[in-house]
Design a protein around this motif. Structure first.
Motif, PDB file in Angstrom:
ATOM      1  N   ARG A  35      -4.948 -25.500  32.435  1.00 60.57           N
ATOM      2  CA  ARG A  35      -4.579 -25.230  33.981  1.00 60.57           C
ATOM      3  C   ARG A  35      -4.118 -26.328  34.731  1.00 60.57           C
ATOM      4  O   ARG A  35      -3.284 -26.136  35.784  1.00 60.57           O
ATOM      5  CB  ARG A  35      -6.188 -24.592  34.639  1.00 60.57           C
ATOM      6  N   ASP A 287     -17.896 -27.478  26.509  1.00 70.14           N
ATOM      7  CA  ASP A 287     -18.971 -27.299  27.668  1.00 70.14           C
ATOM      8  C   ASP A 287     -18.817 -25.813  28.230  1.00 70.14           C
ATOM      9  O   ASP A 287     -19.734 -25.316  28.922  1.00 70.14           O
ATOM     10  CB  ASP A 287     -18.392 -27.980  28.976  1.00 70.14           C
ATOM     11  N   GLY A 299     -22.112 -34.900  25.092  1.00 74.15           N
ATOM     12  CA  GLY A 299     -21.228 -33.706  25.599  1.00 74.15           C
ATOM     13  C   GLY A 299     -19.890 -33.670  24.839  1.00 74.15           C
ATOM     14  O   GLY A 299     -19.521 -32.651  24.230  1.00 74.15           O
ATOM     15  N   ALA A 300     -18.933 -34.637  25.080  1.00 68.20           N
ATOM     16  CA  ALA A 300     -17.741 -34.440  24.726  1.00 68.20           C
ATOM     17  C   ALA A 300     -17.957 -34.444  23.089  1.00 68.20           C
ATOM     18  O   ALA A 300     -17.008 -34.210  22.701  1.00 68.20           O
ATOM     19  CB  ALA A 300     -16.848 -35.639  25.285  1.00 68.20           C
ATOM     20  N   ALA A 301     -18.719 -35.470  22.364  1.00 71.42           N
ATOM     21  CA  ALA A 301     -18.916 -35.587  21.132  1.00 71.42           C
ATOM     22  C   ALA A 301     -19.174 -34.040  20.610  1.00 71.42           C
ATOM     23  O   ALA A 301     -18.586 -33.623  19.393  1.00 71.42           O
ATOM     24  CB  ALA A 301     -20.121 -36.403  20.792  1.00 71.42           C
TER      25      ALA A 301
HETATM   26  C1  FAD Z   1     -22.086 -37.878  34.379  1.00 73.55           C
HETATM   27  C2  FAD Z   1     -21.624 -37.436  32.998  1.00 73.55           C
HETATM   28  C3  FAD Z   1     -21.384 -38.300  32.090  1.00 73.55           C
HETATM   29  C4  FAD Z   1     -21.212 -37.999  30.811  1.00 73.55           C
HETATM   30  N1  FAD Z   1     -20.884 -38.887  29.710  1.00 73.55           N
HETATM   31  C5  FAD Z   1     -20.517 -38.559  28.433  1.00 73.55           C
HETATM   32  C6  FAD Z   1     -20.271 -39.494  27.563  1.00 73.55           C
HETATM   33  O1  FAD Z   1     -20.650 -40.602  27.628  1.00 73.55           O
HETATM   34  N2  FAD Z   1     -20.058 -38.873  26.224  1.00 73.55           N
HETATM   35  C7  FAD Z   1     -19.978 -37.661  25.967  1.00 73.55           C
HETATM   36  O2  FAD Z   1     -19.524 -37.255  24.781  1.00 73.55           O
HETATM   37  N3  FAD Z   1     -19.940 -36.951  26.961  1.00 73.55           N
HETATM   38  C8  FAD Z   1     -20.146 -36.958  28.289  1.00 73.55           C
HETATM   39  N4  FAD Z   1     -20.334 -36.322  29.317  1.00 73.55           N
HETATM   40  C9  FAD Z   1     -19.983 -34.786  29.043  1.00 73.55           C
HETATM   41  C10 FAD Z   1     -18.577 -34.696  28.793  1.00 73.55           C
HETATM   42  O3  FAD Z   1     -17.791 -35.112  29.965  1.00 73.55           O
HETATM   43  C11 FAD Z   1     -18.383 -33.001  28.697  1.00 73.55           C
HETATM   44  O4  FAD Z   1     -19.210 -32.591  27.769  1.00 73.55           O
HETATM   45  C12 FAD Z   1     -16.920 -32.922  27.854  1.00 73.55           C
HETATM   46  O5  FAD Z   1     -15.931 -33.465  28.888  1.00 73.55           O
HETATM   47  C13 FAD Z   1     -16.853 -31.406  27.580  1.00 73.55           C
HETATM   48  O6  FAD Z   1     -15.085 -31.217  26.967  1.00 73.55           O
HETATM   49  P1  FAD Z   1     -14.744 -29.773  27.011  1.00 73.55           P
HETATM   50  O7  FAD Z   1     -13.451 -30.304  26.263  1.00 73.55           O
HETATM   51  O8  FAD Z   1     -15.643 -28.917  26.418  1.00 73.55           O
HETATM   52  O9  FAD Z   1     -14.450 -29.513  28.728  1.00 73.55           O
HETATM   53  P2  FAD Z   1     -13.634 -30.116  29.745  1.00 73.55           P
HETATM   54  O10 FAD Z   1     -13.619 -31.604  29.253  1.00 73.55           O
HETATM   55  O11 FAD Z   1     -14.262 -29.771  30.938  1.00 73.55           O
HETATM   56  O12 FAD Z   1     -12.303 -29.589  29.489  1.00 73.55           O
HETATM   57  C14 FAD Z   1     -11.959 -28.438  29.693  1.00 73.55           C
HETATM   58  C15 FAD Z   1     -10.535 -28.101  30.208  1.00 73.55           C
HETATM   59  O13 FAD Z   1     -10.006 -26.843  30.276  1.00 73.55           O
HETATM   60  C16 FAD Z   1      -9.206 -26.538  31.588  1.00 73.55           C
HETATM   61  N5  FAD Z   1      -9.214 -25.206  31.967  1.00 73.55           N
HETATM   62  C17 FAD Z   1     -10.438 -24.858  32.656  1.00 73.55           C
HETATM   63  N6  FAD Z   1     -10.477 -23.363  32.797  1.00 73.55           N
HETATM   64  C18 FAD Z   1      -9.172 -23.119  32.441  1.00 73.55           C
HETATM   65  C19 FAD Z   1      -8.247 -21.969  32.108  1.00 73.55           C
HETATM   66  N7  FAD Z   1      -8.894 -21.062  32.804  1.00 73.55           N
HETATM   67  N8  FAD Z   1      -7.087 -22.217  31.531  1.00 73.55           N
HETATM   68  C20 FAD Z   1      -6.550 -23.057  31.082  1.00 73.55           C
HETATM   69  N9  FAD Z   1      -7.383 -24.388  31.111  1.00 73.55           N
HETATM   70  C21 FAD Z   1      -8.859 -24.461  31.812  1.00 73.55           C
HETATM   71  C22 FAD Z   1      -9.809 -27.840  32.515  1.00 73.55           C
HETATM   72  O14 FAD Z   1      -8.788 -28.209  33.384  1.00 73.55           O
HETATM   73  C23 FAD Z   1     -10.193 -28.971  31.593  1.00 73.55           C
HETATM   74  O15 FAD Z   1      -9.019 -29.773  31.226  1.00 73.55           O
HETATM   75  C24 FAD Z   1     -20.617 -36.736  30.388  1.00 73.55           C
HETATM   76  C25 FAD Z   1     -20.847 -35.829  31.461  1.00 73.55           C
HETATM   77  C26 FAD Z   1     -21.350 -36.115  32.795  1.00 73.55           C
HETATM   78  C27 FAD Z   1     -21.289 -34.948  33.657  1.00 73.55           C
END
Ligand code: FAD
Length: 385
Positions: A35, A287, A299-301
């Motif tokens: 997005r 997420d 979370g990212a893991a």
């Molecule tokens: C304070 C904090 C510290 C953290 N530290 C860690 C850590 O040290 N190690 C770790 O592993 N995790 C950590 N996390 C967790 C981690 O940030 C998330 O779990 C991780 O980023 C999730 O990845 P994702 O790809 O599922 O989602 P996201 O990273 O949220 O990516 C989702 C993507 O989808 C896009 N998107 C959303 N809606 C749409 C749509 N409708 N159409 C197209 N694109 C869209 C967004 O723009 C985004 O780029 C932490 C979280 C927090 C809050």
């Protein structure tokens, strides 16, 4: 398998990029839409534990990640004055992968984006999905540009506010405000910060994670009103006030904060979607399906594991697609439920330290039990998935 030749991945975070690369490396045509108009991902840094590093190894990205980030094999618990309470050596990793490697979120995204593109993934930015029509054999998608396309599978890795989750599960499950929030800022790494550190305070916790030889990030977790948002120059005095009880490098960083400092605040909003994580040919991960308190840095893991396991389960045999997606859901749920519960309990335990006598009780309890407790989690997360 032969019935999954073309897929759409929604979301270009760690989960979406890992899923896209994992499918593309097995010969599937993948379109990934993001997005945001650019990959200028906000966020400070990510600690990536051995289980995530093993996923990146399957994509050929391990060496680049280890060269970029800061590897460490232990964590420390201190009090607010940085007097030691516990040193824990992680029971994760092996001769190939370290227990942890932390790097800036932007760098991890760039590495995974490079892998995805070299694997043949078509990446389109500034695009989202407007409509999904799933007849069980094909998924017809209308994009925000008005274009139409069809896919054999749609994988939503679109984060905590996922719209793909709405398609799969409706509005019944959404992230819940925990009443706690996380403040973060990047800072120079003091030489003696050699791994992840937690400084237990009274009414809050602060910590550090090294991201390279020169840089680390400071984080601070405390009660914040649900829906609170902090912006711009207001953040500097508020963050300083919140860090006031902490000594050592935390006090120095607090003193150095200015309106130029890139302070990030986000609420902690846990979510665990019950299985199944799919409806017909639309599936979710990362997420979109689960968010945790950040304490286990998983979370990212878990998002990366989801992307890897989804490709493996979908492509490994040719039973009905619903059975493969159910297998994916059932494999992922117990691991994610473990992280959800363990990190949620850790958050509640640390935040229940409200007085000096709570602190003394916590010091005694942590000294005796913390390493054994975290060691069990290490063993579980280091096991096959
Ligand atoms: C304070 C904090 C510290 C953290 N530290 C860690 C850590 O040290 N190690 C770790 O592993 N995790 C950590 N996390 C967790 C981690 O940030 C998330 O779990 C991780 O980023 C999730 O990845 P994702 O790809 O599922 O989602 P996201 O990273 O949220 O990516 C989702 C993507 O989808 C896009 N998107 C959303 N809606 C749409 C749509 N409708 N159409 C197209 N694109 C869209 C967004 O723009 C985004 O780029 C932490 C979280 C927090 C809050």
């Amino acid at each position: 398998m032969a019935d999954i030749r073309r897929i759409l991945v929604v979301g270009g975070g760690v989960g979406g990029l890992t899923a896209a690369a994992s499918f593309a490396r097995r010969g599937v045509e993948v379109v990934l839409i993001e997005r945001r108009p650019a990959f200028d991902i906000p966020g400070v840094g990510l600690g990536q534990p051995a289980n995530a590093l093993r996923v990146y190894d399957t994509l050929g990205a391990l060496d680049q990640i280890l060269d970029t980030g800061f590897s460490y094999d232990r964590m420390w618990l201190f009090d607010a004055s940085r007097r030691p309470i516990v040193e824990h050596k992680f029971l994760m990793g092996d001769e190939r992968v370290p227990a942890f490697c932390a790097l800036s979120r932007l760098e991890l995204h760039e590495i995974l984006l490079g892998v995805a593109q070299r694997s043949g993934v078509t990446v389109r930015l500034g695009l989202t999905v407007s409509e999904i029509h799933d007849d069980g054999d094909r998924v017809a998608v209308r994009f925000s540009t008005g274009e139409h396309d069809t896919f054999d599978l749609v994988a939503g890795f679109d984060g905590i506010r996922s719209t793909t989750r709405l398609h799969v599960a409706g509005t019944a499950f959404s992230p819940r405000p925990s009443g706690y929030g996380a403040w973060r800022v990047q800072a120079p790494r003091p030489e003696d910060v050699r791994g992840m550190e937690f400084l237990q305070g009274i009414g809050s916790k602060t910590g550090a994670m090294p991201l390279s030889n020169n840089i680390m990030y400071l984080f601070h977790i405390r009660p914040e009103a649900p829906g609170a948002s902090f912006e711009g120059r207001d953040m500097v005095p508020l963050f300083k006030e919140r860090l006031a009880q902490y000594g050592g490098y935390v006090a120095e960083i607090a003193a150095s904060l200015t309106s130029e400092s890139d302070i990030v605040y986000g609420p902690i909003e846990p979510l665990l979607l019950p299985w199944p994580w799919f409806r017909k040919r639309v599936v979710i991960g990362g997420d979109a399906a689960h968010t945790f308190a950040p304490h286990l840095t998983q979370g990212a893991a878990m998002a990366a594991e989801d992307g890897f396991v989804l490709a493996r389960e979908v492509l490994n045999d040719d039973v009905a697609i619903e059975d493969r997606l159910m297998r994916y859901s059932m494999k992922r749920y117990p691991r994610c439920a473990f992280v959800y519960t363990f990190s949620g309990q850790w958050l509640l335990d640390e935040q229940s330290v409200r007085t000096a006598s709570d602190m003394e009780a916590a010091r005694a309890e942590l000294t005796q039990n913390a390493s054994a407790r975290i060691g069990v989690s290490d063993r579980i997360l280091d096991s096959a998935f």
